[in-house]
Structure formats: structure tokens, C-alpha cells
Design a protein around this motif. Structure first.
Motif, PDB file in Angstrom:
ATOM      1  N   GLY A 150       0.815  -1.215   0.000  1.00 10.52           N
ATOM      2  CA  GLY A 150       0.000   0.000   0.000  1.00 10.52           C
ATOM      3  C   GLY A 150       0.845   1.260   0.000  1.00 10.52           C
ATOM      4  N   VAL A 151       1.853   1.309   0.851  1.00  8.85           N
ATOM      5  CA  VAL A 151       2.721   2.482   0.931  1.00  8.85           C
ATOM      6  C   VAL A 151       3.452   2.687  -0.395  1.00  8.85           C
ATOM      7  N   THR A 152       3.980   1.629  -0.945  1.00  9.50           N
ATOM      8  CA  THR A 152       4.715   1.720  -2.208  1.00  9.50           C
ATOM      9  C   THR A 152       3.836   2.287  -3.310  1.00  9.50           C
ATOM     10  N   PHE A 153       2.638   1.750  -3.435  1.00 16.42           N
ATOM     11  CA  PHE A 153       1.726   2.212  -4.475  1.00 16.42           C
ATOM     12  C   PHE A 153       1.298   3.655  -4.219  1.00 16.42           C
ATOM     13  N   GLY A 154       0.983   3.986  -2.970  1.00 15.76           N
ATOM     14  CA  GLY A 154       0.569   5.349  -2.638  1.00 15.76           C
ATOM     15  C   GLY A 154       1.661   6.375  -2.900  1.00 15.76           C
TER      16      GLY A 154
ATOM     17  N   VAL B 268      -2.899   8.629  -0.286  1.00 15.20           N
ATOM     18  CA  VAL B 268      -3.423   7.866   0.853  1.00 15.20           C
ATOM     19  C   VAL B 268      -4.551   6.960   0.380  1.00 15.20           C
ATOM     20  N   ALA B 269      -5.447   7.515  -0.425  1.00 19.74           N
ATOM     21  CA  ALA B 269      -6.561   6.723  -0.961  1.00 19.74           C
ATOM     22  C   ALA B 269      -6.032   5.582  -1.825  1.00 19.74           C
ATOM     23  N   ALA B 270      -5.001   5.848  -2.621  1.00 14.82           N
ATOM     24  CA  ALA B 270      -4.412   4.795  -3.464  1.00 14.82           C
ATOM     25  C   ALA B 270      -3.821   3.686  -2.604  1.00 14.82           C
ATOM     26  N   ALA B 271      -3.137   4.056  -1.529  1.00 10.29           N
ATOM     27  CA  ALA B 271      -2.538   3.059  -0.624  1.00 10.29           C
ATOM     28  C   ALA B 271      -3.618   2.199   0.015  1.00 10.29           C
ATOM     29  N   VAL B 272      -4.667   2.843   0.481  1.00 13.02           N
ATOM     30  CA  VAL B 272      -5.766   2.114   1.114  1.00 13.02           C
ATOM     31  C   VAL B 272      -6.453   1.212   0.088  1.00 13.02           C
ATOM     32  N   CYS B 273      -6.697   1.735  -1.112  1.00 13.78           N
ATOM     33  CA  CYS B 273      -7.394   0.951  -2.143  1.00 13.78           C
ATOM     34  C   CYS B 273      -6.605  -0.279  -2.563  1.00 13.78           C
TER      35      CYS B 273
ATOM     36  N   LEU C  29      -6.610  -2.490  10.782  1.00 12.22           N
ATOM     37  CA  LEU C  29      -5.396  -1.825  11.244  1.00 12.22           C
ATOM     38  C   LEU C  29      -4.330  -1.843  10.148  1.00 12.22           C
ATOM     39  N   VAL C  30      -4.159  -2.961   9.479  1.00  8.50           N
ATOM     40  CA  VAL C  30      -3.186  -3.067   8.386  1.00  8.50           C
ATOM     41  C   VAL C  30      -3.539  -2.072   7.274  1.00  8.50           C
ATOM     42  N   ILE C  31      -4.807  -1.996   6.913  1.00  9.37           N
ATOM     43  CA  ILE C  31      -5.260  -1.078   5.865  1.00  9.37           C
ATOM     44  C   ILE C  31      -5.004   0.368   6.274  1.00  9.37           C
ATOM     45  N   LEU C  32      -5.372   0.719   7.500  1.00  5.27           N
ATOM     46  CA  LEU C  32      -5.171   2.089   7.977  1.00  5.27           C
ATOM     47  C   LEU C  32      -3.690   2.430   8.116  1.00  5.27           C
ATOM     48  N   LEU C  33      -2.894   1.468   8.521  1.00  7.84           N
ATOM     49  CA  LEU C  33      -1.455   1.695   8.651  1.00  7.84           C
ATOM     50  C   LEU C  33      -0.828   1.999   7.291  1.00  7.84           C
ATOM     51  N   ALA C  34      -1.257   1.315   6.245  1.00  5.66           N
ATOM     52  CA  ALA C  34      -0.758   1.607   4.900  1.00  5.66           C
ATOM     53  C   ALA C  34      -1.061   3.056   4.519  1.00  5.66           C
ATOM     54  N   GLY C  35      -2.277   3.502   4.809  1.00  4.66           N
ATOM     55  CA  GLY C  35      -2.653   4.887   4.508  1.00  4.66           C
ATOM     56  C   GLY C  35      -1.895   5.891   5.354  1.00  4.66           C
ATOM     57  N   ALA C  36      -1.748   5.606   6.637  1.00  9.30           N
ATOM     58  CA  ALA C  36      -1.061   6.535   7.541  1.00  9.30           C
ATOM     59  C   ALA C  36       0.424   6.668   7.195  1.00  9.30           C
ATOM     60  N   LEU C  37       1.068   5.562   6.895  1.00 11.33           N
ATOM     61  CA  LEU C  37       2.484   5.628   6.524  1.00 11.33           C
ATOM     62  C   LEU C  37       2.671   6.367   5.193  1.00 11.33           C
TER      63      LEU C  37
END
Length: 184
Positions: A87-91, A111-116, A156-164
Motif C-alpha cells: 500500500g505504501v509503495t503504491f501510494g 493515501v486513498a491509493a494506498a488504502v485501495c 489496522l493493516v489497511i489504515l497503517l498503509a494509509g497513515a504511513l
């Protein structure tokens, strides 16, 4: 079903890798040719290399995983790490195209891209496992929520990807007032 789904998974990941590396090569070419776009080139290159590394990592650590519904600790940590970092990489890759845009949408799109993409990985896993997910443990934190397949740990994993992703982009995005003096 399952074999076809795995083939689709590998085709999608292969396409993503090709697209990421093409974007990185284009940005690096522009950097070397024109001397502009250093941050986007670095972000795209790092994103492409990280995703390639994650794919290699996921495939070489496959021996930690088994087909049991509840995964062992090593497999759980590795899977969570892969999902977050994917998620982080893509975002960050998407964000590298928006560094000069200071709109609210440009700040939230990475952030939306990472979450998606992280949610898409969960959807893919659920599809491959016939409507279930691998579980990282037992108890309420690891059990699917009523009416949906994801558990609190998955959220939590999904939100962590967006937050990072938000944090990385906040670090690399130029400040609006100082932007005129910065290149790329």
C-alpha cells in the motif's frame, strides 16, 4: 477457480511492476536529460524497487505459510508487512506525480491509493480462499467482523498503509511557500 485466480494475480502484479518500472525509467531519463524532477524520479524508482523486492520477499518466504486458516506468527507478520508496504509503495508512487499540486485532493489521493490497493489485496485473498481470509491469530482482534470478512487486525493493516503513506508524502512534499526556489 483457484489456479485461474492465481494466474490473474500474477498477471496483475506483473503489469504493475512493468508500469512502475516504466514510470521510474521515464522519470530517471527526464532527470538525466533535463536535470529536473529529482524527487519524482527517486520516489518512483524506490517504489518500483521496493515492490519488486516485496514480490521476491513474498515468494521466497512462502515456506513460512501453510494452508491452515490460522497462520503462524512468522507468516502473519510477513503477510501484514507485505500488505502495508504494498500500500505504501503504491501510494508513494501515485504521490510522486502530484508533488507540485497543493490541492487537498492531491494530498489525499496517495493515501486513498494506498488504502485501495491494500483493500484490493484483501479482496483478492478472499476470492482465492473462497470468501475467507487467512487469520493472524485467534480472539476478537483476529476474527472477522459481523457481516464482513475483515477483522480488526485487517482494518489496522489497511489504515497503517494509509497513515504511513501520508507520513512519507508529508516528508517529501515541498512546502508551498518555499516551492518557488526548489527544483523538481
Amino acid at each position: 477457480g483457484g489456479v485461474a485466480a492465481y494466474k490473474i494475480h500474477y498477471f496483475i502484479v506483473s503489469f504493475a511492476l512493468i508500469a512502475l518500472f516504466c514510470g521510474a525509467l521515464y522519470a530517471l531519463g527526464r532527470l538525466f536529460r533535463e536535470g529536473t524532477g529529482k524527487k519524482p524520479a527517486v520516489l518512483r524508482t524506490v517504489s518500483a524497487v521496493v515492490l519488486l523486492g516485496l514480490c521476491i520477499f513474498a515468494n521466497t518466504t512462502g515456506f513460512f505459510r501453510d494452508t491452515a486458516p490460522v497462520q503462524n506468527t512468522a507468516a502473519s507478520v510477513l503477510t501484514s508487512l507485505f500488505f502495508v508496504m504494498l500500500g505504501v509503495t503504491f501510494g508513494v508512487y501515485i504521490g510522486s506525480f502530484l508533488l507540485k499540486n497543493f490541492s487537498l485532493a492531491a494530498r489525499w489521493l496517495p493515501v486513498a491509493a494506498a488504502v485501495c490497493i491494500t483493500v484490493a489485496m484483501y479482496i483478492g485473498e478472499s476470492f482465492l480462499l473462497n470468501g475467507t481470509l487467512y487469520r493472524f491469530g485467534t480472539g476478537w482482534f483476529f476474527s472477522g467482523l459481523p457481516g464482513i470478512v475483515v477483522a480488526p487486525v485487517d482494518l489496522l493493516v489497511i489504515l497503517l498503509a494509509g497513515a504511513l503513506t501520508w507520513g512519507v508524502m508529508r516528508l517529501v512534499r515541498p512546502r508551498k511557500e518555499g516551492y518557488r526556489t526548489q527544483k523538481g
